[in-house]
Design an enzyme around this catalytic site. Structure first.
Site, PDB file in Angstrom:
ATOM      1  N   SER A   1       1.403  -1.569  -0.245  1.00 52.03           N
ATOM      2  CA  SER A   1      -0.162  -0.099   0.256  1.00 52.03           C
ATOM      3  C   SER A   1       0.946   1.168  -0.006  1.00 52.03           C
ATOM      4  O   SER A   1       1.900   1.301   0.417  1.00 52.03           O
ATOM      5  CB  SER A   1      -0.874  -0.245   1.454  1.00 52.03           C
ATOM      6  OG  SER A   1      -1.719   1.401   1.150  1.00 52.03           O
TER       7      SER A   1
ATOM      8  N   TYR B   1      -0.323  -0.791  10.398  1.00 57.03           N
ATOM      9  CA  TYR B   1      -0.476  -0.923   8.663  1.00 57.03           C
ATOM     10  C   TYR B   1       1.398  -0.215   7.933  1.00 57.03           C
ATOM     11  O   TYR B   1       1.801  -0.690   6.874  1.00 57.03           O
ATOM     12  CB  TYR B   1      -0.808  -0.170   8.785  1.00 57.03           C
ATOM     13  CG  TYR B   1      -1.954  -0.285   6.715  1.00 57.03           C
ATOM     14  CD1 TYR B   1      -2.487  -1.725   6.199  1.00 57.03           C
ATOM     15  CD2 TYR B   1      -1.998   0.164   6.161  1.00 57.03           C
ATOM     16  CE1 TYR B   1      -2.076  -1.932   5.706  1.00 57.03           C
ATOM     17  CE2 TYR B   1      -2.797   0.275   5.166  1.00 57.03           C
ATOM     18  CZ  TYR B   1      -3.182  -1.251   4.336  1.00 57.03           C
ATOM     19  OH  TYR B   1      -3.627  -1.588   3.181  1.00 57.03           O
ATOM     20  N   ALA B   2       1.664   1.020   8.113  1.00 64.29           N
ATOM     21  CA  ALA B   2       2.571   1.412   7.629  1.00 64.29           C
ATOM     22  C   ALA B   2       3.946   0.939   7.622  1.00 64.29           C
ATOM     23  O   ALA B   2       4.368   0.817   6.282  1.00 64.29           O
ATOM     24  CB  ALA B   2       2.070   3.096   8.189  1.00 64.29           C
TER      25      ALA B   2
ATOM     26  N   LYS C   1       3.401  -2.168   5.954  1.00 59.91           N
ATOM     27  CA  LYS C   1       3.374  -2.521   4.474  1.00 59.91           C
ATOM     28  C   LYS C   1       5.632  -2.009   4.104  1.00 59.91           C
ATOM     29  O   LYS C   1       5.418  -2.713   2.970  1.00 59.91           O
ATOM     30  CB  LYS C   1       2.359  -1.773   3.447  1.00 59.91           C
ATOM     31  CG  LYS C   1       1.005  -2.303   3.970  1.00 59.91           C
ATOM     32  CD  LYS C   1       0.955  -3.285   2.717  1.00 59.91           C
ATOM     33  CE  LYS C   1      -0.859  -4.299   3.047  1.00 59.91           C
ATOM     34  NZ  LYS C   1      -1.470  -4.800   2.669  1.00 59.91           N
TER      35      LYS C   1
HETATM   36  N1  LIG Z   1      -8.793  -1.101  -1.141  1.00 58.24           N
HETATM   37  C1  LIG Z   1      -7.736  -0.364  -0.924  1.00 58.24           C
HETATM   38  O1  LIG Z   1      -7.867   1.081  -1.172  1.00 58.24           O
HETATM   39  C2  LIG Z   1      -6.161  -0.506  -0.765  1.00 58.24           C
HETATM   40  C3  LIG Z   1      -5.460   0.352  -0.951  1.00 58.24           C
HETATM   41  C4  LIG Z   1      -4.037   0.169  -0.405  1.00 58.24           C
HETATM   42  C5  LIG Z   1      -4.047  -1.168  -0.542  1.00 58.24           C
HETATM   43  N2  LIG Z   1      -5.025  -2.219  -0.627  1.00 58.24           N
HETATM   44  C6  LIG Z   1      -3.771  -4.158  -0.066  1.00 58.24           C
HETATM   45  O2  LIG Z   1      -5.040  -4.239  -0.993  1.00 58.24           O
HETATM   46  C7  LIG Z   1      -4.899  -5.501  -0.305  1.00 58.24           C
HETATM   47  C8  LIG Z   1      -6.438  -6.560   0.148  1.00 58.24           C
HETATM   48  O3  LIG Z   1      -6.897  -5.268   0.191  1.00 58.24           O
HETATM   49  P1  LIG Z   1      -8.705  -5.495  -0.792  1.00 58.24           P
HETATM   50  O4  LIG Z   1      -9.464  -3.765  -0.469  1.00 58.24           O
HETATM   51  O5  LIG Z   1      -9.329  -6.208  -1.767  1.00 58.24           O
HETATM   52  O6  LIG Z   1      -9.410  -6.181   1.413  1.00 58.24           O
HETATM   53  P2  LIG Z   1     -10.729  -7.382   1.282  1.00 58.24           P
HETATM   54  O7  LIG Z   1     -10.434  -7.596   2.702  1.00 58.24           O
HETATM   55  O8  LIG Z   1     -11.533  -7.144   0.782  1.00 58.24           O
HETATM   56  O9  LIG Z   1      -9.633  -9.091   0.744  1.00 58.24           O
HETATM   57  C9  LIG Z   1      -9.175  -9.152   1.499  1.00 58.24           C
HETATM   58  C10 LIG Z   1      -9.369 -11.050   2.403  1.00 58.24           C
HETATM   59  O10 LIG Z   1      -8.449 -11.057   2.969  1.00 58.24           O
HETATM   60  C11 LIG Z   1      -9.006 -11.969   3.789  1.00 58.24           C
HETATM   61  N3  LIG Z   1      -8.112 -12.321   4.654  1.00 58.24           N
HETATM   62  C12 LIG Z   1      -8.366 -11.264   6.390  1.00 58.24           C
HETATM   63  N4  LIG Z   1      -7.015 -12.652   7.293  1.00 58.24           N
HETATM   64  C13 LIG Z   1      -6.789 -13.550   6.616  1.00 58.24           C
HETATM   65  C14 LIG Z   1      -6.401 -14.774   6.967  1.00 58.24           C
HETATM   66  N5  LIG Z   1      -5.693 -14.680   8.145  1.00 58.24           N
HETATM   67  N6  LIG Z   1      -6.092 -15.802   6.261  1.00 58.24           N
HETATM   68  C15 LIG Z   1      -6.448 -15.655   5.240  1.00 58.24           C
HETATM   69  N7  LIG Z   1      -7.192 -14.307   4.368  1.00 58.24           N
HETATM   70  C16 LIG Z   1      -7.935 -13.137   5.592  1.00 58.24           C
HETATM   71  C17 LIG Z   1     -10.601 -11.054   3.952  1.00 58.24           C
HETATM   72  O11 LIG Z   1     -10.897 -11.880   4.937  1.00 58.24           O
HETATM   73  C18 LIG Z   1     -10.368 -10.921   2.658  1.00 58.24           C
HETATM   74  O12 LIG Z   1     -11.661 -11.430   2.069  1.00 58.24           O
HETATM   75  C19 LIG Z   1      -5.022  -5.570   1.132  1.00 58.24           C
HETATM   76  O13 LIG Z   1      -3.146  -6.663   1.239  1.00 58.24           O
HETATM   77  C20 LIG Z   1      -5.337  -4.190   1.527  1.00 58.24           C
HETATM   78  O14 LIG Z   1      -4.034  -3.679   2.318  1.00 58.24           O
HETATM   79  C21 LIG Z   1      -6.170  -2.125  -0.584  1.00 58.24           C
END
Ligand SMILES: NC(=O)c1ccc[n+]([C@@H]2O[C@H](COP(=O)([O-])OP(=O)(O)OC[C@H]3O[C@@H](n4cnc5c(N)ncnc54)[C@H](O)[C@@H]3O)[C@@H](O)[C@H]2O)c1
Length: 271
Positions: free
Chosen positions: A153, A169-170, A173
């Site tokens: 991120s 988180y920062a 990542k």
């Molecule tokens: N959405 C954003 O704006 C954004 C921005 C920057 C980075 N990200 C990164 O993108 C990635 C996915 O984000 P997203 O928005 O799709 O989130 P999301 O929460 O919809 O998807 C993540 C999935 O991981 C699963 N999960 C959580 N803990 C788990 C574990 N211990 N074991 C197995 N599965 C697990 C959750 O159930 C979920 O389905 C993350 O790494 C997030 O930090 C997202």
């Protein structure tokens, strides 16, 4: 172009926190569209069911969804074993799991800090721990190792995101980027590439399902604020992340390792 047919992809966090397209779900479906056989894990059976429904709707038959807590080494090992039993190999590993909890060092409880490290960093470590030996064996026996994409991120490049302080988180990542680079060089002679997609402000179901609740914010106002904060004038979506992952996982990216691909509509450059 970007043909990954006959490859096997292991996508960790292949569900989504709500209905619609999270980054992991879009990535799993896009890799399937490009011909891969996809083994997806998620801690939530409901989240996985949504991905299975999306796969079924598009007729992707080579898909396995399996519940697995990716912070447990035993569970990851068993999921990797099951993937090998089903598909025989692993060419692509996507470590997509992550999420942010608010807090500075004083306000954040120690347990939350530890949980953030587990969620955002340990999941990728364990994915690599159990998949790298598989890829290494493939390289030794067939000359093709594999490729790993870790999902990070832009939060690690700025002091706060959208007014939220998220120190763990920062830090996690940022650690993920360092982990990716170090792992890439450790395995560069073993036919394995490791890269990171650094994700900006996206409109995934996380915004409605988690962020608005955490902030106590009106969803429409939050979406408008997030859109306005991006030089392109809008958030990206899960497909923008999925396409970046696909590129780095594909043979077209064969000379790319130990790097970070920022997908943020120009946000970090404009700060
Ligand atoms: N959405 C954003 O704006 C954004 C921005 C920057 C980075 N990200 C990164 O993108 C990635 C996915 O984000 P997203 O928005 O799709 O989130 P999301 O929460 O919809 O998807 C993540 C999935 O991981 C699963 N999960 C959580 N803990 C788990 C574990 N211990 N074991 C197995 N599965 C697990 C959750 O159930 C979920 O389905 C993350 O790494 C997030 O930090 C997202």
């Amino acid at each position: 172009m970007l043909d990954i047919s006959r490859k096997v992809a292991f996508v960790a966090g292949a569900g989504s926190v709500g209905e619609g397209w999270g980054n992991g779900r879009a990535t799993a479906v896009l890799l399937a569209r490009q011909g891969a056989r996809v083994f997806g894990t998620d801690i939530s059976a409901d989240a996985l069911a949504g991905t299975t429904a999306a796969m079924d709707k598009e007729g992707h038959r080579h898909w396995v969804g399996r519940t697995c807590n990716m912070t447990s080494s035993e569970q990851v090992e068993s999921a990797v074993h099951e993937c090998l039993e089903r598909f025989g190999r692993i060419d692509i590993l996507v470590n997509n799991i992550g999420g942010s909890a608010p807090g500075d060092p004083v306000s954040m409880p120690e347990e939350v800090w530890d949980a953030q490290m587990d969620l955002n960093l340990k999941t990728a470590f364990l994915g690599c721990k159990h998949v790298l030996p598989v890829m290494e064996r493939q390289f030794e026996s067939h000359g093709t190792g594999g490729t790993i994409v870790n999902v990070s991120s832009i939060a690690h490049m700025s002091h706060q995101m959208g007014g939220r302080v998220t120190v763990a988180y920062a830090a996690a990542k940022a650690g993920l980027g360092a982990f990716s680079r170090a792992t890439a060089i450790a395995y560069v002679k073993k036919g394995i590439r490791v890269n990171t997609v650094v994700v900006g402000t996206m409109h995934t179901p996380l915004v409605e399902n988690r962020l608005a609740k955490q902030l106590g914010a009106d969803v429409d106002a939050l979406v408008a604020k997030r859109n306005a904060s991006i030089p392109m004038g809008r958030m990206g979506d899960a497909w923008d992340v999925a396409h970046a992952v696909l590129f780095l996982a594909s043979d077209e990216a064969r000379y790319i390792t130990a790097t970070q691909l920022v997908v943020d509509g120009g946000a970090t450059a404009a700060r």
